[in-house]
Design a protein around this motif. Structure first.
Motif, PDB file in Angstrom:
ATOM      1  N   UNK A  36     -16.785   8.441 -42.192  1.00  0.00           N
ATOM      2  CA  UNK A  36     -17.746   7.618 -40.648  1.00  0.00           C
ATOM      3  C   UNK A  36     -18.701   6.353 -41.288  1.00  0.00           C
ATOM      4  N   UNK A  37     -19.350   6.271 -42.517  1.00  0.00           N
ATOM      5  CA  UNK A  37     -19.491   5.168 -43.107  1.00  0.00           C
ATOM      6  C   UNK A  37     -18.407   4.282 -43.489  1.00  0.00           C
ATOM      7  N   UNK A  38     -17.147   4.908 -44.496  1.00  0.00           N
ATOM      8  CA  UNK A  38     -17.285   3.437 -44.276  1.00  0.00           C
ATOM      9  C   UNK A  38     -16.237   2.923 -43.318  1.00  0.00           C
ATOM     10  N   UNK A  39     -15.582   3.727 -42.129  1.00  0.00           N
ATOM     11  CA  UNK A  39     -15.589   2.977 -40.582  1.00  0.00           C
ATOM     12  C   UNK A  39     -16.304   2.006 -40.515  1.00  0.00           C
ATOM     13  N   UNK A  40     -17.731   2.327 -40.531  1.00  0.00           N
ATOM     14  CA  UNK A  40     -18.978   1.615 -40.481  1.00  0.00           C
ATOM     15  C   UNK A  40     -18.625   0.071 -41.148  1.00  0.00           C
ATOM     16  N   UNK A  41     -18.889   0.288 -42.098  1.00  0.00           N
ATOM     17  CA  UNK A  41     -18.738  -0.597 -43.162  1.00  0.00           C
ATOM     18  C   UNK A  41     -17.774  -1.959 -42.839  1.00  0.00           C
ATOM     19  N   UNK A  44     -18.195  -3.774 -39.920  1.00  0.00           N
ATOM     20  CA  UNK A  44     -18.939  -4.822 -40.762  1.00  0.00           C
ATOM     21  C   UNK A  44     -18.270  -5.908 -41.481  1.00  0.00           C
ATOM     22  N   UNK A  45     -16.709  -5.744 -41.516  1.00  0.00           N
ATOM     23  CA  UNK A  45     -16.355  -7.164 -42.546  1.00  0.00           C
ATOM     24  C   UNK A  45     -16.681  -6.201 -43.895  1.00  0.00           C
ATOM     25  N   UNK A  46     -16.651  -5.170 -44.601  1.00  0.00           N
ATOM     26  CA  UNK A  46     -16.432  -5.035 -45.720  1.00  0.00           C
ATOM     27  C   UNK A  46     -14.689  -4.238 -46.410  1.00  0.00           C
ATOM     28  N   UNK A  47     -14.678  -5.094 -46.985  1.00  0.00           N
ATOM     29  CA  UNK A  47     -12.799  -4.868 -47.417  1.00  0.00           C
ATOM     30  C   UNK A  47     -12.503  -4.012 -48.126  1.00  0.00           C
ATOM     31  N   UNK A  48     -13.840  -3.569 -48.636  1.00  0.00           N
ATOM     32  CA  UNK A  48     -13.673  -2.415 -50.188  1.00  0.00           C
ATOM     33  C   UNK A  48     -13.632  -1.387 -49.272  1.00  0.00           C
ATOM     34  N   UNK A  49     -14.518  -1.060 -48.117  1.00  0.00           N
ATOM     35  CA  UNK A  49     -14.545   0.011 -47.348  1.00  0.00           C
ATOM     36  C   UNK A  49     -13.059  -0.129 -46.895  1.00  0.00           C
ATOM     37  N   UNK A  50     -12.594  -0.799 -46.383  1.00  0.00           N
ATOM     38  CA  UNK A  50     -11.369  -0.185 -45.463  1.00  0.00           C
ATOM     39  C   UNK A  50     -10.191   0.049 -46.471  1.00  0.00           C
ATOM     40  N   UNK A  79       1.000   3.314 -39.063  1.00  0.00           N
ATOM     41  CA  UNK A  79      -0.595   3.861 -39.808  1.00  0.00           C
ATOM     42  C   UNK A  79      -1.308   2.796 -39.766  1.00  0.00           C
ATOM     43  N   UNK A  80      -0.444   1.677 -39.902  1.00  0.00           N
ATOM     44  CA  UNK A  80      -1.505   0.549 -40.443  1.00  0.00           C
ATOM     45  C   UNK A  80      -2.416   0.421 -39.478  1.00  0.00           C
ATOM     46  N   UNK A  81      -1.969   0.229 -37.816  1.00  0.00           N
ATOM     47  CA  UNK A  81      -2.143   0.311 -36.641  1.00  0.00           C
ATOM     48  C   UNK A  81      -3.750   1.047 -36.685  1.00  0.00           C
ATOM     49  N   UNK A  82      -3.362   2.213 -36.593  1.00  0.00           N
ATOM     50  CA  UNK A  82      -4.144   3.621 -36.387  1.00  0.00           C
ATOM     51  C   UNK A  82      -5.360   3.191 -37.307  1.00  0.00           C
ATOM     52  N   UNK A  83      -5.233   2.594 -38.425  1.00  0.00           N
ATOM     53  CA  UNK A  83      -6.306   2.492 -39.714  1.00  0.00           C
ATOM     54  C   UNK A  83      -7.301   1.314 -39.157  1.00  0.00           C
ATOM     55  N   UNK A  84      -6.640   0.547 -38.572  1.00  0.00           N
ATOM     56  CA  UNK A  84      -6.946  -0.945 -37.612  1.00  0.00           C
ATOM     57  C   UNK A  84      -7.754  -0.426 -36.671  1.00  0.00           C
ATOM     58  N   UNK A  85      -7.215   0.670 -35.679  1.00  0.00           N
ATOM     59  CA  UNK A  85      -8.130   0.719 -34.836  1.00  0.00           C
ATOM     60  C   UNK A  85      -9.581   1.561 -34.868  1.00  0.00           C
TER      61      UNK A  85
END
Length: 199
Positions: A36-41, A44-50, A79-85
Motif C-alpha cells: 500500500x505504501x509503495x502504491x501510494x508513493x 505521488x510520482x516515485x518511479x522506484x516505488x512503481x 499485467x501492465x494495465x493492472x499495475x498502472x491501475x
C-alpha cells in the motif's frame, strides 16, 4: 492481439467488504502495508516505488492472465494495465477498501475476461501444458478464473470469492464444474492416442 476490455463484464464490480475468513489467509501485515505504501508513493510520482511494486507482482498477475486467456501477449498487456491501475485509480484508492492483493487480482481477472475474443488460428501441435491451456479456453470464463486462482495460484476459496465478487459456495461450485469439464476437454483434445495402453 487486441486486449481492450469490452466493458460488459459486470460480475466483478466493487465489493465494499470481504469475508471475515480472509483474515486467516491474509498476507503478512508488513507486506500488505508495504504494498500500500509503495502504491501510494508511486501515485505521488516515485518511479522506484512503481518498479519495486511491478517486480513483486508481475509474475503472479501475468501467470493468472496467461492461464485464463491462453495468450502470452495479451497477458503481458493486461499485467501492465493492472499495475498502472494501482497508481492511476480515482481517489480514494480501491486498495484502501480491499486488500491490495485482492484489488490487483480483481483488476487482472476483469481485464482478462473482458478482452476482445481471439481469432481462430486452427489447431497446432502442442505439449501437455498447451493441451491443458487449450482446454481452459473451453471453460466458462468465470469457471476458468475460479479454477486458475484456486489451483494454480493456490489462493484460499474465500480470497477467490473476494476477487470474483462471489460467494464461497459459488466459487466451490465453479471449481467443481471446471474440473469436470477440464478433464473431459483434455481427453477430447489429446485424443485416444494420448491414453497409455494397458495390459
Amino acid at each position: 492481439m487486441n486486449c481492450r476490455g469490452s466493458g460488459t463484464y459486470a460480475a466483478l464490480g466493487n465489493t465494499p467488504s470481504l469475508p471475515r475468513a480472509l483474515e486467516r489467509h491474509a498476507m503478512p501485515e508488513r507486506l500488505m502495508m508495504e504494498d500500500a505504501a509503495l502504491a501510494e508513493d508511486a501515485r505521488n510520482g516515485s518511479a522506484a516505488a512503481f518498479v519495486k511494486l511491478a517486480k513483486r507482482w508481475w509474475t503472479p498477475l501475468y501467470r493468472v492472465s496467461w492461464n485464463i486467456s491462453g495468450s502470452a501477449s495479451c497477458a503481458a498487456q493486461i499485467t501492465e494495465r493492472t499495475l498502472l491501475a494501482a497508481i492511476h485509480s480515482a481517489e480514494p484508492p480501491p486498495f484502501t477498501r480491499v486488500p491490495f492483493k485482492v484489488f490487483l487480482y480483481r483488476v487482472a481477472v476483469r481485464l482478462t475476461l473482458t478482452r476482445e475474443p481471439r481469432g481462430s488460428t486452427g489447431r497446432q501441435p502442442q505439449d501437455a501444458l498447451g493441451t491443458i491451456r487449450e482446454a481452459l479456453q473451453r471453460l466458462d470464463p468465470l469457471d476458468s478464473a475460479a479454477l486458475v486462482l484456486r489451483e494454480t495460484e493456490q489462493l484460499p476459496v474465500e480470497e477467490v470469492a473476494a476477487i470474483l465478487s462471489a460467494s464461497s459456495e459459488e466459487v466451490r461450485a465453479r471449481i467443481h464444474r471446471a474440473t469436470l469439464s477440464l478433464t473431459r476437454s483434455v481427453g477430447e483434445i489429446a485424443g485416444p492416442d494420448a491414453i497409455p495402453a494397458t495390459g
